[in-house]
Structures are given as structure tokens and as C-alpha cells.
Design a protein around this motif. Structure first.
Motif, PDB file in Angstrom:
ATOM      1  N   PRO A  16       0.820  -1.237   0.000  1.00 35.97           N
ATOM      2  CA  PRO A  16       0.000   0.000   0.000  1.00 35.97           C
ATOM      3  C   PRO A  16       0.840   1.268   0.000  1.00 35.97           C
ATOM      4  O   PRO A  16       0.870   2.026   0.973  1.00 35.97           O
ATOM      5  CB  PRO A  16      -0.831  -0.148   1.278  1.00 35.97           C
ATOM      6  CG  PRO A  16       0.020  -0.968   2.182  1.00 35.97           C
ATOM      7  CD  PRO A  16       0.788  -1.918   1.307  1.00 35.97           C
ATOM      8  N   ARG A  40      -2.988 -11.690   3.272  1.00 35.18           N
ATOM      9  CA  ARG A  40      -2.040 -10.657   3.669  1.00 35.18           C
ATOM     10  C   ARG A  40      -0.752 -11.299   4.172  1.00 35.18           C
ATOM     11  O   ARG A  40      -0.791 -12.323   4.851  1.00 35.18           O
ATOM     12  CB  ARG A  40      -2.626  -9.779   4.775  1.00 35.18           C
ATOM     13  CG  ARG A  40      -3.799  -8.918   4.364  1.00 35.18           C
ATOM     14  CD  ARG A  40      -4.414  -8.243   5.572  1.00 35.18           C
ATOM     15  NE  ARG A  40      -4.912  -9.212   6.526  1.00 35.18           N
ATOM     16  CZ  ARG A  40      -5.006  -9.016   7.834  1.00 35.18           C
ATOM     17  NH1 ARG A  40      -4.621  -7.870   8.349  1.00 35.18           N
ATOM     18  NH2 ARG A  40      -5.481  -9.945   8.627  1.00 35.18           N
ATOM     19  N   LEU A  50       6.036  -3.909   6.146  1.00 36.23           N
ATOM     20  CA  LEU A  50       4.715  -3.530   5.640  1.00 36.23           C
ATOM     21  C   LEU A  50       3.798  -4.730   5.518  1.00 36.23           C
ATOM     22  O   LEU A  50       4.237  -5.870   5.350  1.00 36.23           O
ATOM     23  CB  LEU A  50       4.837  -2.872   4.257  1.00 36.23           C
ATOM     24  CG  LEU A  50       5.635  -1.572   4.135  1.00 36.23           C
ATOM     25  CD1 LEU A  50       5.711  -1.157   2.671  1.00 36.23           C
ATOM     26  CD2 LEU A  50       4.992  -0.475   4.966  1.00 36.23           C
ATOM     27  N   THR A  51       2.497  -4.451   5.573  1.00 37.36           N
ATOM     28  CA  THR A  51       1.494  -5.446   5.200  1.00 37.36           C
ATOM     29  C   THR A  51       1.318  -5.406   3.694  1.00 37.36           C
ATOM     30  O   THR A  51       1.064  -4.349   3.123  1.00 37.36           O
ATOM     31  CB  THR A  51       0.150  -5.155   5.876  1.00 37.36           C
ATOM     32  OG1 THR A  51       0.315  -5.203   7.288  1.00 37.36           O
ATOM     33  CG2 THR A  51      -0.904  -6.179   5.469  1.00 37.36           C
ATOM     34  N   TYR A  53      -0.200  -7.666  -0.001  1.00 36.49           N
ATOM     35  CA  TYR A  53      -1.299  -8.528  -0.433  1.00 36.49           C
ATOM     36  C   TYR A  53      -0.800  -9.456  -1.535  1.00 36.49           C
ATOM     37  O   TYR A  53      -0.195  -9.000  -2.520  1.00 36.49           O
ATOM     38  CB  TYR A  53      -2.467  -7.687  -0.964  1.00 36.49           C
ATOM     39  CG  TYR A  53      -2.753  -6.476  -0.112  1.00 36.49           C
ATOM     40  CD1 TYR A  53      -3.376  -6.596   1.125  1.00 36.49           C
ATOM     41  CD2 TYR A  53      -2.363  -5.199  -0.530  1.00 36.49           C
ATOM     42  CE1 TYR A  53      -3.625  -5.488   1.915  1.00 36.49           C
ATOM     43  CE2 TYR A  53      -2.605  -4.077   0.250  1.00 36.49           C
ATOM     44  CZ  TYR A  53      -3.228  -4.223   1.480  1.00 36.49           C
ATOM     45  OH  TYR A  53      -3.456  -3.122   2.258  1.00 36.49           O
ATOM     46  N   LYS A 103      -5.824  -1.566  -0.739  1.00 30.78           N
ATOM     47  CA  LYS A 103      -5.991  -1.077   0.633  1.00 30.78           C
ATOM     48  C   LYS A 103      -7.314  -0.325   0.780  1.00 30.78           C
ATOM     49  O   LYS A 103      -8.028  -0.484   1.781  1.00 30.78           O
ATOM     50  CB  LYS A 103      -4.830  -0.157   1.008  1.00 30.78           C
ATOM     51  CG  LYS A 103      -4.914   0.358   2.439  1.00 30.78           C
ATOM     52  CD  LYS A 103      -3.777   1.310   2.763  1.00 30.78           C
ATOM     53  CE  LYS A 103      -3.917   1.844   4.187  1.00 30.78           C
ATOM     54  NZ  LYS A 103      -2.837   2.789   4.543  1.00 30.78           N
ATOM     55  N   ASN A 111      -4.581  -3.512   8.197  1.00 25.93           N
ATOM     56  CA  ASN A 111      -3.161  -3.452   7.853  1.00 25.93           C
ATOM     57  C   ASN A 111      -2.316  -3.353   9.114  1.00 25.93           C
ATOM     58  O   ASN A 111      -2.435  -2.409   9.883  1.00 25.93           O
ATOM     59  CB  ASN A 111      -2.877  -2.252   6.949  1.00 25.93           C
ATOM     60  CG  ASN A 111      -3.308  -2.508   5.529  1.00 25.93           C
ATOM     61  OD1 ASN A 111      -3.410  -3.652   5.102  1.00 25.93           O
ATOM     62  ND2 ASN A 111      -3.584  -1.451   4.797  1.00 25.93           N
ATOM     63  N   THR A 112      -1.461  -4.352   9.316  1.00 24.52           N
ATOM     64  CA  THR A 112      -0.568  -4.325  10.461  1.00 24.52           C
ATOM     65  C   THR A 112       0.485  -3.248  10.241  1.00 24.52           C
ATOM     66  O   THR A 112       1.180  -3.262   9.224  1.00 24.52           O
ATOM     67  CB  THR A 112       0.106  -5.700  10.640  1.00 24.52           C
ATOM     68  OG1 THR A 112      -0.904  -6.696  10.749  1.00 24.52           O
ATOM     69  CG2 THR A 112       0.972  -5.719  11.884  1.00 24.52           C
ATOM     70  N   GLU A 113       0.588  -2.315  11.166  1.00 25.33           N
ATOM     71  CA  GLU A 113       1.548  -1.220  11.045  1.00 25.33           C
ATOM     72  C   GLU A 113       2.538  -1.256  12.207  1.00 25.33           C
ATOM     73  O   GLU A 113       2.216  -1.703  13.298  1.00 25.33           O
ATOM     74  CB  GLU A 113       0.812   0.119  11.009  1.00 25.33           C
ATOM     75  CG  GLU A 113      -0.103   0.254   9.799  1.00 25.33           C
ATOM     76  CD  GLU A 113      -0.838   1.577   9.792  1.00 25.33           C
ATOM     77  OE1 GLU A 113      -0.507   2.438  10.634  1.00 25.33           O
ATOM     78  OE2 GLU A 113      -1.736   1.744   8.959  1.00 25.33           O
ATOM     79  N   THR A 186      -4.695  -3.631  15.223  1.00 26.56           N
ATOM     80  CA  THR A 186      -5.327  -3.972  13.950  1.00 26.56           C
ATOM     81  C   THR A 186      -6.565  -4.806  14.211  1.00 26.56           C
ATOM     82  O   THR A 186      -6.675  -5.473  15.243  1.00 26.56           O
ATOM     83  CB  THR A 186      -4.326  -4.727  13.047  1.00 26.56           C
ATOM     84  OG1 THR A 186      -4.950  -5.058  11.814  1.00 26.56           O
ATOM     85  CG2 THR A 186      -3.839  -5.998  13.692  1.00 26.56           C
TER      86      THR A 186
END
Length: 818
Positions: A16, A40, A50-51, A53, A103, A111-113, A186
Motif C-alpha cells: 500500500p 495478507r 509492511l502489510t 497482499y 488497501k 493493515n498491520t503497522e 489492527t
């Protein structure tokens, strides 16, 4: 130099970020049987985590170096390969980065941040008590000692970048500080425990009375949740644990479907007898539903003609065939009433999907839709992205409404995307409206869509009589400061109130007044961030900007001449409400606009009160004209029909006709014939004349004629290139240079002879949210050539714009050019 090696176990991952391509990673062999498209993964990207896809599985090939993914985040895909085609098309068509498109499509909060944080160790605290003289990292330690943990960004902001990385690395090596990566919250799957018995009551012996009661209760119910058991027996966790350990009961974890609280049904939809027109439309649709074919239909039906009944019948047939339905509405506030009406008729699992839900509610609904557990999805424009297992019908109610167009970031039109979604799923797509968009009606006449018509109201009800009041004449008859309501509208309100009937007043501007000015010097209070006047909100006692939300208390004196003679000018819904309460103090009056519906459920509460007859006069902005079925409203008053008419946009006439026709359609939907009064200073305009006659075909013929010569849609497509920056000079320079290049590109090839450029020029409101704006329109009759031109233009200009501090965005098929 190392030679490329042969890699296997490769996946393509979209991230993303503002990047248009995907990236190849390697995954460990243990994940080979688990990884699928639509899942993901956690991936390294530069110095970040980052997450991403999963969007593909490339073949084994020679590569220089491939990074390995950190982790797989899902047990099941969030979207399928059909959805992936959908998202790729959206990314290409709207010139939006692929990963950011995905996204936007997926539910928020998934989305894991991560953020890098630093904290001081116990050793560091001891060291800080007696630090060596001239120790270079002392300021970092002192800053870290003030709080439990601190981000790198915070340290950079407060201590500066110089030597910061060196100090942190040195302090970490000495064990004085600890650096780690912290995961931000998340949306996750939530599970609860469910219990069932093993054997029977006669097979066991329990000394504890409470354990015996719990076991008997579970035996009777067969399967019971821990939540329910705690409600019945109080906290019984220890007893349940003991029963499990003894082997008397089993425990299993089941997913919870978190959903918004649904009140009891207030709007029950009766089973209605079909009219001949409704039956004709359904007969045309039934074969296509059985064949499971893509079939687009534009359903043009006057207000109150029973379009919802057609939708329900179509949904019933699709659901009985084992497929799913998507029902789109232009406003989130409409979903409450429609939930009641749909669920009272169709006994199938239903879910809402829109931005007002919490992240966890959207996450749960999304996954259940993708599995096929949810059969009916009701939502606003973002619901078009949902992943369906077996989609059979897409319904776009009020398809003309501009709310279906997203006007920031990914600038998509949900109505247009619904057609593509239906095509990919081999589903029926119904676009319904009493006032179809010019483009949709043109496509229907060109046989791109099937055209279905419902020209009459159900049960023989008549369309309301519409009167147009010339406010130029009214003004000469009024005394100065005589209010905004004409005599005709006041008399009509009085008549309806005496008869115990309900009325609706429409004014498409919230607040008390549209401007606040000084009577001495003429100073107008304007927003410092936007090129607009501040709106006076009396209830808040503030002057507010409706674009950037800037506000400050209502001033007592003019900043220019220090005069105290400050007055509000223009009318908003607050001022109209005050006027109504003054003239009709006995009337139960309610206002419905963004200010009165800030909290979740506020709009539904107001509509229920109107439906139940607890409100006499409802007034508001365009929120009140969008599809509500309120059968007891017999009078509609349009306070100012000229607001949308005077807007400098080629859509102005169309929007005015649509608004007037839609708001007029709220009158007379019950037993009593309706009446509509429209106040205007332009009584001869064709939009008003056609709305007075309920004449859509007549309006379409005039409007399409006006658009042909200048080449506005549907004759030509428009793509708007928007330039904006905090600097007027930079954005003007960038836009001018881009315009010069565009014209050079235009003359460089015969492929672009069907392309036309307008501008660049400053936007109607030059400054919004602190950014100066320019735009350049690219018109074209050949879509392929037009898009090729824009792609080449963006390839040349986007990088240069970035270096100049200018943001360049693309708006395909814009609805607002301002």
C-alpha cells in the motif's frame, strides 16, 4: 559480483504505497500449502516492515536477490481472483497505485503497522545518575528518561537528526537503551468459547452444586456460549474449567460476528400486489436470473412507482437460486430504513457495509460475505468492493446521485464499478432512479442497457401538483426583512398543520447564514485556509468553514474598521428552523442536516419520528430527499431552487432537475394527494419547468442538446488533471509547464487528433485546505487514444511535479469541476 540464482517458492506482493507495480518475494516451504491469492503477508520493504497482499505466484526463475516474507497474516483469503481482476481494472482506469487500490477496497484497520521505538534500560538509568563528562549521548538518555518509550520520529523532532543515529547505535551497543519495533493495533478475528456435554447426567458424579447446575443447563441446551452461561450463573469460569478438565464437557472456540446494534423493525414492508409495469420489468429479468448472465437494466420509475418492490422480487429470485445480492444506496443514513424493509420481507442473512461501522464490524462482515454466509449486503459506495462468493444481483438505488463518486484519493464511481462487478460475476445489475443520469439514460437508448419503465405511481396515486413561486414578484410585495418564506408557502403550511398532515422543507445549505459581514466597511469573514466565506452557526456560536473545518467564535467587532455592526447574510437550515418556530410555535419541528446527525443513529431516529407522526415539519438539506419513504408527508416546500442552478458547472441544470424532482417525490406517497411549492428567481428555466411537469424525457432532450456542441459527456469523456500545492507560484508554474508539454504532445501524433485540452487554469475556489489549485481538462471521443495521451502526460509530468512540491492527481469522469 554474484551470478543470479534460480529461486522457487515465489509470490508477487502489492504493497500500500504510491507504486503501480507489485514486488516479488520468497516464502518458506512450510507455507506452500497455505498461501493463496488474497491473503495478507508481512514483508520487508527497504527499512520498513509492511502489510502486503498476495496477487500472484510467478514461475521459478533466475533472480539476483529475493527477500523472504516475515509472516502470513491470514488463514483464509480476503479476496479472490475475480476480485483481483476487479481491483486491477480500477487501478488502471482511475490511474491509482495498485497496492493503495487494494488497501482502499479492504476494510479499514486490517493493515498491520509498525513503528520504531526506543526506551531507556535500568542500566541506562543508573548510568544517567553519574554520567561521564562530555558524554555525546547524554541528551538522548535524558529525553528517554522522561517517558516509558519514545518513537524515532519524536526524537528527531525534538533533538534534530544530526548524530542521532550514531548516538542511538552507540547507546544500544552499550546496553543503555533498547530499540524495538512496536506493532500498532489492527482488526482481528474474535472468538468466544462454546460448551457441550460429554455423556449424560447419570454417567457423572459432581459434588459441587453449581457445577451440577451448569452441567444440567448445558445438557438441556446442547451447546451454550460462555457469555450466556455467565449471564445465567454469574462468573462461572472456574467451574467450567473444572468440568473441562474432568472431561465432562467439551469446549470449542467459535468466531463472533460483530455487528452494529439493530433496533426492532420500525419500517415493515408489506407484500404488495404488482402493477402491470412492474410485472413487465420482472418478466424481462427472470430469464437472465435463471441463466446467470450479466444483464444491465436501467429502471426509470417515477417517485412512488414501486421500484423497491421490483428490487425485492429480484432479490428473492436470486436468493432462492443460492446466490448473493448487493444493494447500494447513496447515503449511509438510508441503510437503517432499508434494513427494516428488506429484512421484514426476505428471511436471509443480511449485513451492512459502510464507513460508519467500526473496523472490527466491517472486518467481520467482509469475511462472512466472502465465505457466502451473508446473502444480502446493504451499503453505501464502498460496499461495491466487497468480495462475494456467488454474486447474483447488484442494485444501485438512486443511481444518478453524485454521492456514488468518491472525490479524494481513489476517485471511483460506485455506479460505474457496479456494472463491471456484475459483468465479472455474471450477475443482473439494476440501476434505478426517478431521474436517471444523462449518461445512463443515453446508454439505455443506445441499447447498452435494457430500459425498464414505471411511469405511474402504485395504487393509482397521483403525482403531486407543483407550483412555482416567482420570488422577484414576492420580494416587491414584501417589507424589508420579511423572511424567506413566500405567502403561498406560509399558507400551505398553515393548511397542512390544521389538517394534521406533515410537511417537508428543503434548503440545501446548513448553518444559520452563508456569510458574516460588516455593515460599515463591507468586510466579509473568510477562511484563512480556503477561498470561501465562513458560515455562521448560531447554535455553536461560531463561524465555520465547511471545507477544512476551521472555526472561531463569532466576533464582536470588525477586524478592519473596529465596527460593532456585524450581521449574518443569507439563509441556512438553522435560520430556517428559527423562522418556522417563530411563525408556527405550535408545530413540532425537526431539522435534519449534518449538524443534527453527527452521532451514530441520529438520522434514523429523526426519520422514525417522522414516520410515526411525531413531527409536523421536517426541514433539512439534501439528506432528506434521498429515497426515504414517508407516506404521511403531503406538502414539500423548496425554499431556494436557485442554489444548484447557479453553480458554474455543466451539471448544474441536471442536478437542479434531479433535486427538485426527488424532493417533490416525497409528497403524496400515502392516501392524501401531495403538493409541492418551489421558490425561485429563475421561474422560466427549463430545469424548473420540466420538474413542474414531472417531464424527464423533455428535460433529457433539452439537456442532451446543450451538451452536444461543446462535447460534454456523454458525447466525450473528461479526465481532469488536478495540480495543488501550498505555494501559488509553484502550482501555477507546474500547471503552465504541464500545459505547454500537453500541447506539444497533442501535436506530435495523429493518434491524439480526437483529444482536446482545456486549461490549465485556476480552480473555481483557488485555495482549499491551505492548498492552491489548478486544473487541466482532457476531453476525448476515443477513450483508448485519450487514455494513452493521459498516460504519456502523467509519465512526463508527475515526477517533475513532485520535485516542485506540487501534488498531481487524476480524476476520471469528474462530477464536480470546481
Amino acid at each position: 559480483m554474484t551470478s543470479p540464482s534460480c529461486c522457487e517458492n515465489l509470490i508477487d506482493v502489492a504493497v500500500p504505497l504510491p507504486l503501480y507495480n507489485s514486488f516479488t518475494y520468497q516464502y518458506p516451504s512450510k507455507l506452500k500449502d497455505r498461501l493463496r491469492i488474497g491473503m495478507r503477508v508481512l514483508v520487508p520493504f527497504g527499512r520498513r516492515c509492511l502489510t502486503g497482499y498476495v496477487v500472484g505466484f510467478p514461475q521459478k526463475r533466475q533472480v539476483d536477490k529475493v527477500k523472504e516474507i516475515y509472516d502470513l497474516l491470514d488463514d483464509e483469503p480476503l479476496f479472490n481472483e475475480e476480485d483481483l481482476k476487479f481491483y486491477r481494472w480500477i487501478s488502471d482506469y482511475y490511474y491509482h497505485p495498485f497496492g493503495e487500490t487494494i488497501k482502499t477496497a479492504l476494510p479499514g484497520g486490517i493493515n498491520t503497522e509498525f513503528k520504531s521505538v526506543v526506551s531507556i534500560t535500568e542500566r541506562g538509568k543508573i548510568f544517567l545518575s553519574e554520567p561521564p563528562k562530555d558524554f555525546s549521548g547524554i541528551t538522548v538518555l535524558q529525553e528517554l528518561n522522561k517517558r516509558k518509550e519514545t518513537s524515532f520520529k519524536y526524537l528527531e523532532k525534538n533533538l534534530g537528526r544530526e548524530k542521532l543515529n550514531y548516538d542511538i547505535r552507540t547507546l544500544s551497543e552499550q546496553g543503555l537503551i533498547e530499540c524495538f519495533v512496536k506493532q500498532k493495533g489492527t482488526a482481528r478475528i474474535k472468538k468466544e468459547k462454546w460448551f457441550s456435554v460429554v455423556g449424560s447426567l447419570g454417567d457423572i458424579s459432581l459434588r459441587s452444586k453449581k457445577q451440577h447446575e451448569i452441567f444440567s443447563f448445558i445438557l438441556e441446551k446442547e451447546v451454550v456460549s460462555e457469555v450466556f452461561l455467565n449471564e445465567v450463573f454469574g462468573n462461572c469460569s472456574s467451574q467450567l474449567k473444572s468440568l473441562v478438565e474432568k472431561g465432562f464437557i467439551n469446549v470449542e472456540a467459535r468466531e463472533i460476528f460483530r455487528r452494529p446494534k439493530i433496533n426492532d423493525k420500525n419500517f415493515v414492508e408489506p407484500i404488495n400486489r404488482l402493477t402491470s409495469d412492474q410485472s413487465a420489468v420482472l418478466r424481462r429479468l427472470e430469464p437472465e436470473i435463471k441463466l446467470k448472465k450479466y444483464f444491465p437494466l436501467l429502471l426509470h420509475g417515477v417517485t412512488g412507482s414501486g421500484k423497491t418492490e421490483v428490487y425485492l422480487k429480484v432479490m428473492e429470485k436470486v436468493l432462492k437460486a443460492g446466490r448473493q445480492c448487493l444493494y447500494l444506496v447513496p447515503e449511509i443514513s438510508l441503510t437503517t430504513q432499508l434494513w427494516d424493509r428488506i429484512s421484514s420481507r426476505l428471511n436471509f442473512p443480511i449485513a451492512m457495509l459502510h464507513s460508519s461501522l467500526t473496523d472490527t464490524e466491517r472486518f467481520d462482515a467482509w469475511r462472512m460475505i466472502a465465505r457466502g454466509d451473508i446473502k444480502i449486503v446493504l451499503g453505501a459506495r464502498s460496499a461495491v468492493f466487497a468480495s462475494f462468493l456467488n454474486l447474483g444481483a447488484v442494485i444501485v438505488d438512486e443511481e444518478h446521485d453524485p454521492s456514488y463518486k468518491q472525490d479524494e484519493k481513489l476517485r471511483y464511481n460506485a455506479r460505474d464499478l457496479s456494472l463491471l462487478k456484475g459483468k465479472l460475476a455474471d450477475a443482473v445489475v439494476i440501476l434505478g432512479s426517478a431521474t436517471p443520469s444523462i449518461e445512463s439514460y443515453h446508454n439505455a437508448l443506445k441499447k447498452k442497457y435494457m430500459l425498464g419503465k414505471l411511469p405511474k405511481r402504485v395504487e393509482g396515486r397521483k403525482l403531486p401538483e407543483v407550483r412555482i413561486i416567482d420570488m422577484r414578484i414576492e420580494k416587491t410585495l414584501k417589507k424589508k426583512g420579511g423572511g424567506i418564506l413566500s405567502k403561498a408557502l406560509k399558507d400551505a403550511l398553515t393548511k397542512r398543520l390544521k389538517a394534521g398532515e406533515q410537511s417537508l422543507l428543503f434548503l440545501n445549505r446548513r448553518g444559520f447564514s452563508s456569510a458574516y459581514i460588516c455593515q460599515e466597511c463591507g468586510h466579509v469573514f473568510k477562511c484563512p485556509n480556503c477561498d470561501v466565506s465562513l458560515v455562521h452557526h448560531m447554535n455553536k456560536k461560531k463561524l465555520c468553514c465547511h471545507y477544512c473545518n476551521f472555526s472561531f467564535p463569532v466576533p464582536e467587532e470588525c477586524p478592519e474598521c473596529k465596527s460593532y455592526f456585524l450581521v449574518p447574510t443569507g439563509w441556512g437550515t438553522e435560520r430556517l428552523e428559527k423562522e418556522i418556530r417563530s411563525i408556527f410555535p405550535e408545530a413540532r419541528t425537526a431539522r435534519m442536516d449534518r449538524d443534527t446527525t453527527e452521532k451514530k443513529g441520529d438520522s434514523g431516529k429523526i426519520i422514525r419520528e417522522v414516520y410515526d407522526g411525531r413531527i409536523d415539519v421536517l426541514l433539512g438539506t439534501q439528506m432528506i430527499v434521498k429515497g426515504y419513504h414517508l407516506p404521511n408527508i403531503t406538502l414539500v416546500g423548496v425554499v431556494n431552487a436557485d442554489q444548484s442552478l447557479n453553480f458554474p458547472d455543466y451539471h448544474a441544470g441536471e442536478r437542479t432537475f434531479q433535486l427538485l424532482t426527488q424532493v417533490a417525490g416525497r409528497a403524496g406517497r400515502g392516501e392524501v394527494k401531495g403538493e409541492v411549492i418551489i421558490q425561485t428567481y429563475n421561474p422560466d428555466h427549463y430545469s424548473l419547468a420540466c420538474s413542474q411537469r414531472h417531464d424527464f424525457e423533455g428535460f433529457y432532450k433539452m439537456e442532451i442538446g446543450f451538451r452536444k456542441e461543446p462535447g460534454y459527456p456523454p458525447y466525450k469523456k473528461i479526465i481532469n488533471l488536478r495540480f495543488d500545492s501550498t505555494s501559488r507560484i509553484r502550482v501555477e508554474t507546474c500547471a503552465r509547464e504541464s500545459g505547454i508539454f500537453a500541447r506539444q504532445l497533442l501535436s506530435s501524433s495523429d493518434d491524439f487528433k480526437t483529444v482536446e485540452i482545456l486549461g490549465p487554469a485556476s480552480a473555481l475556489w483557488e485555495k482549499i485546505k491551505g492548498r492552491y489549485r489548478y486544473q487541466m481538462l482532457v476531453k476525448g471521443s476515443n477513450l483508448k487514444c485519450q487514455r494513452l495521451f493521459v498516460s504519456k502526460l502523467m509519465a512526463h509530468c508527475s515526477g517533475k511535479a513532485k520535485t516542485q512540491g506540487v501534488r498531481l492527481t487524476v480524476d476520471v469522469d469528474p462530477l464536480f469541476i470546481a
